[in-house]
Design a protein around this motif. Structure first.
Motif, PDB file in Angstrom:
ATOM      1  N   ALA A 169     -44.229 -25.862 -37.914  1.00  0.00           N
ATOM      2  CA  ALA A 169     -43.523 -25.182 -36.823  1.00  0.00           C
ATOM      3  C   ALA A 169     -42.856 -26.195 -35.903  1.00  0.00           C
ATOM      4  O   ALA A 169     -41.742 -25.988 -35.442  1.00  0.00           O
ATOM      5  N   VAL A 170     -43.535 -27.297 -35.632  1.00  0.00           N
ATOM      6  CA  VAL A 170     -42.962 -28.323 -34.762  1.00  0.00           C
ATOM      7  C   VAL A 170     -41.716 -28.905 -35.414  1.00  0.00           C
ATOM      8  O   VAL A 170     -40.676 -29.038 -34.788  1.00  0.00           O
ATOM      9  N   SER A 171     -41.791 -29.227 -36.688  1.00  0.00           N
ATOM     10  CA  SER A 171     -40.627 -29.818 -37.342  1.00  0.00           C
ATOM     11  C   SER A 171     -39.484 -28.816 -37.449  1.00  0.00           C
ATOM     12  O   SER A 171     -38.325 -29.198 -37.330  1.00  0.00           O
ATOM     13  N   ALA A 172     -39.794 -27.540 -37.631  1.00  0.00           N
ATOM     14  CA  ALA A 172     -38.749 -26.515 -37.673  1.00  0.00           C
ATOM     15  C   ALA A 172     -38.055 -26.423 -36.320  1.00  0.00           C
ATOM     16  O   ALA A 172     -36.825 -26.383 -36.239  1.00  0.00           O
ATOM     17  N   ALA A 173     -38.836 -26.419 -35.256  1.00  0.00           N
ATOM     18  CA  ALA A 173     -38.264 -26.363 -33.908  1.00  0.00           C
ATOM     19  C   ALA A 173     -37.444 -27.617 -33.636  1.00  0.00           C
ATOM     20  O   ALA A 173     -36.345 -27.540 -33.084  1.00  0.00           O
ATOM     21  N   GLU A 174     -37.967 -28.770 -34.030  1.00  0.00           N
ATOM     22  CA  GLU A 174     -37.232 -30.020 -33.832  1.00  0.00           C
ATOM     23  C   GLU A 174     -35.902 -29.994 -34.570  1.00  0.00           C
ATOM     24  O   GLU A 174     -34.891 -30.441 -34.038  1.00  0.00           O
ATOM     25  N   ARG A 175     -35.909 -29.487 -35.788  1.00  0.00           N
ATOM     26  CA  ARG A 175     -34.660 -29.389 -36.549  1.00  0.00           C
ATOM     27  C   ARG A 175     -33.663 -28.484 -35.842  1.00  0.00           C
ATOM     28  O   ARG A 175     -32.484 -28.810 -35.707  1.00  0.00           O
ATOM     29  N   LEU A 176     -34.154 -27.344 -35.384  1.00  0.00           N
ATOM     30  CA  LEU A 176     -33.289 -26.407 -34.686  1.00  0.00           C
ATOM     31  C   LEU A 176     -32.707 -27.044 -33.430  1.00  0.00           C
ATOM     32  O   LEU A 176     -31.495 -26.993 -33.194  1.00  0.00           O
ATOM     33  N   TYR A 177     -33.547 -27.652 -32.623  1.00  0.00           N
ATOM     34  CA  TYR A 177     -33.099 -28.233 -31.363  1.00  0.00           C
ATOM     35  C   TYR A 177     -32.178 -29.428 -31.581  1.00  0.00           C
ATOM     36  O   TYR A 177     -31.256 -29.652 -30.799  1.00  0.00           O
ATOM     37  N   THR A 178     -32.392 -30.182 -32.649  1.00  0.00           N
ATOM     38  CA  THR A 178     -31.510 -31.310 -32.972  1.00  0.00           C
ATOM     39  C   THR A 178     -30.109 -30.804 -33.308  1.00  0.00           C
ATOM     40  O   THR A 178     -29.111 -31.352 -32.838  1.00  0.00           O
ATOM     41  N   VAL A 179     -30.038 -29.752 -34.102  1.00  0.00           N
ATOM     42  CA  VAL A 179     -28.735 -29.171 -34.456  1.00  0.00           C
ATOM     43  C   VAL A 179     -28.076 -28.582 -33.214  1.00  0.00           C
ATOM     44  O   VAL A 179     -26.887 -28.783 -32.974  1.00  0.00           O
ATOM     45  N   LEU A 180     -28.842 -27.864 -32.406  1.00  0.00           N
ATOM     46  CA  LEU A 180     -28.302 -27.280 -31.177  1.00  0.00           C
ATOM     47  C   LEU A 180     -27.733 -28.354 -30.267  1.00  0.00           C
ATOM     48  O   LEU A 180     -26.634 -28.210 -29.724  1.00  0.00           O
ATOM     49  N   ALA A 181     -28.447 -29.459 -30.123  1.00  0.00           N
ATOM     50  CA  ALA A 181     -27.994 -30.538 -29.248  1.00  0.00           C
ATOM     51  C   ALA A 181     -26.675 -31.138 -29.718  1.00  0.00           C
ATOM     52  O   ALA A 181     -25.917 -31.686 -28.917  1.00  0.00           O
ATOM     53  N   ALA A 182     -26.374 -31.013 -31.001  1.00  0.00           N
ATOM     54  CA  ALA A 182     -25.151 -31.594 -31.567  1.00  0.00           C
ATOM     55  C   ALA A 182     -23.932 -30.677 -31.475  1.00  0.00           C
ATOM     56  O   ALA A 182     -22.826 -31.095 -31.819  1.00  0.00           O
ATOM     57  N   ILE A 183     -24.107 -29.450 -30.992  1.00  0.00           N
ATOM     58  CA  ILE A 183     -22.973 -28.536 -30.857  1.00  0.00           C
ATOM     59  C   ILE A 183     -22.110 -29.049 -29.711  1.00  0.00           C
ATOM     60  O   ILE A 183     -22.575 -29.171 -28.579  1.00  0.00           O
ATOM     61  N   PRO A 184     -20.835 -29.361 -29.990  1.00  0.00           N
ATOM     62  CA  PRO A 184     -20.003 -29.961 -28.939  1.00  0.00           C
ATOM     63  C   PRO A 184     -19.640 -28.987 -27.820  1.00  0.00           C
ATOM     64  O   PRO A 184     -19.565 -27.770 -28.018  1.00  0.00           O
ATOM     65  N   ALA A 185     -19.401 -29.526 -26.650  1.00  0.00           N
ATOM     66  CA  ALA A 185     -18.941 -28.723 -25.514  1.00  0.00           C
ATOM     67  C   ALA A 185     -17.659 -28.008 -25.903  1.00  0.00           C
ATOM     68  O   ALA A 185     -16.821 -28.550 -26.632  1.00  0.00           O
ATOM     69  N   GLY A 186     -17.511 -26.773 -25.433  1.00  0.00           N
ATOM     70  CA  GLY A 186     -16.321 -25.987 -25.736  1.00  0.00           C
ATOM     71  C   GLY A 186     -16.387 -25.292 -27.073  1.00  0.00           C
ATOM     72  O   GLY A 186     -15.433 -24.643 -27.495  1.00  0.00           O
ATOM     73  N   THR A 187     -17.527 -25.402 -27.748  1.00  0.00           N
ATOM     74  CA  THR A 187     -17.728 -24.795 -29.067  1.00  0.00           C
ATOM     75  C   THR A 187     -18.911 -23.844 -28.989  1.00  0.00           C
ATOM     76  O   THR A 187     -19.889 -24.125 -28.306  1.00  0.00           O
ATOM     77  N   VAL A 188     -18.804 -22.739 -29.713  1.00  0.00           N
ATOM     78  CA  VAL A 188     -19.917 -21.798 -29.787  1.00  0.00           C
ATOM     79  C   VAL A 188     -20.327 -21.620 -31.244  1.00  0.00           C
ATOM     80  O   VAL A 188     -19.536 -21.861 -32.156  1.00  0.00           O
ATOM     81  N   VAL A 189     -21.572 -21.224 -31.433  1.00  0.00           N
ATOM     82  CA  VAL A 189     -22.093 -20.861 -32.747  1.00  0.00           C
ATOM     83  C   VAL A 189     -22.837 -19.549 -32.602  1.00  0.00           C
ATOM     84  O   VAL A 189     -23.322 -19.219 -31.511  1.00  0.00           O
ATOM     85  N   THR A 190     -22.949 -18.830 -33.686  1.00  0.00           N
ATOM     86  CA  THR A 190     -23.760 -17.619 -33.663  1.00  0.00           C
ATOM     87  C   THR A 190     -25.202 -17.999 -33.971  1.00  0.00           C
ATOM     88  O   THR A 190     -25.486 -19.077 -34.488  1.00  0.00           O
ATOM     89  N   TYR A 191     -26.100 -17.086 -33.664  1.00  0.00           N
ATOM     90  CA  TYR A 191     -27.510 -17.323 -33.973  1.00  0.00           C
ATOM     91  C   TYR A 191     -27.683 -17.594 -35.465  1.00  0.00           C
ATOM     92  O   TYR A 191     -28.421 -18.502 -35.855  1.00  0.00           O
ATOM     93  N   GLY A 192     -26.993 -16.825 -36.297  1.00  0.00           N
ATOM     94  CA  GLY A 192     -27.083 -17.004 -37.744  1.00  0.00           C
ATOM     95  C   GLY A 192     -26.527 -18.336 -38.205  1.00  0.00           C
ATOM     96  O   GLY A 192     -27.089 -18.985 -39.092  1.00  0.00           O
ATOM     97  N   GLN A 193     -25.419 -18.762 -37.623  1.00  0.00           N
ATOM     98  CA  GLN A 193     -24.854 -20.059 -37.979  1.00  0.00           C
ATOM     99  C   GLN A 193     -25.813 -21.180 -37.610  1.00  0.00           C
ATOM    100  O   GLN A 193     -26.009 -22.119 -38.387  1.00  0.00           O
TER     101      GLN A 193
END
Length: 111
Positions: free
Chosen positions: A11-35
């Motif tokens: 669970a920790v590694s899954a959350a870390e993966r999610l948060y790492t990807v989220l942190a990389a989303i550039p300003a001015g860009t959106v993603v959907t929950y599914g993406q």
């Protein structure tokens, strides 16, 4: 049987993966929950992403506001403070939001 005093490493590694990807989303860009789920390696887990984002601590610096639903809208109720805050943060990054609250995924979505 797991020890209740130790975190579930999967669970920790899954959350870390999610948060790492989220942190990389550039300003001015959106993603959907599914993406976001798919980018983190968890396709078809959009609801899980929403649950994980709800658990972010107050004051988190992760760009939670860049995650919207598949209809191009905030998932918060329009009368809520979180809805207003999300739209305010997105507008500050240059995201154009229609009067009805819709964001053009073609224009602002992650390509």
């Amino acid at each position: 049987m797991t020890n209740s005093h130790q975190p579930d490493t999967a669970a920790v590694s899954a959350a870390e993966r999610l948060y790492t990807v989220l942190a990389a989303i550039p300003a001015g860009t959106v993603v959907t929950y599914g993406q976001l789920a798919a980018l983190a390696g968890f396709p078809r887990r959009a609801r899980w992403v929403g649950q994980m984002l709800q658990r972010l601590p107050e004051g988190s610096r992760l760009p939670w506001h860049r995650v919207i639903n598949a209809q191009g809208r905030s998932s918060f109720p329009p009368a809520s403070p979180a809805y207003a805050r999300q739209l305010q943060l997105l507008r500050a990054e240059g995201v154009v939001i229609s009067p009805s609250g819709r964001i053009a995924l073609q224009r602002h979505g992650l390509n």
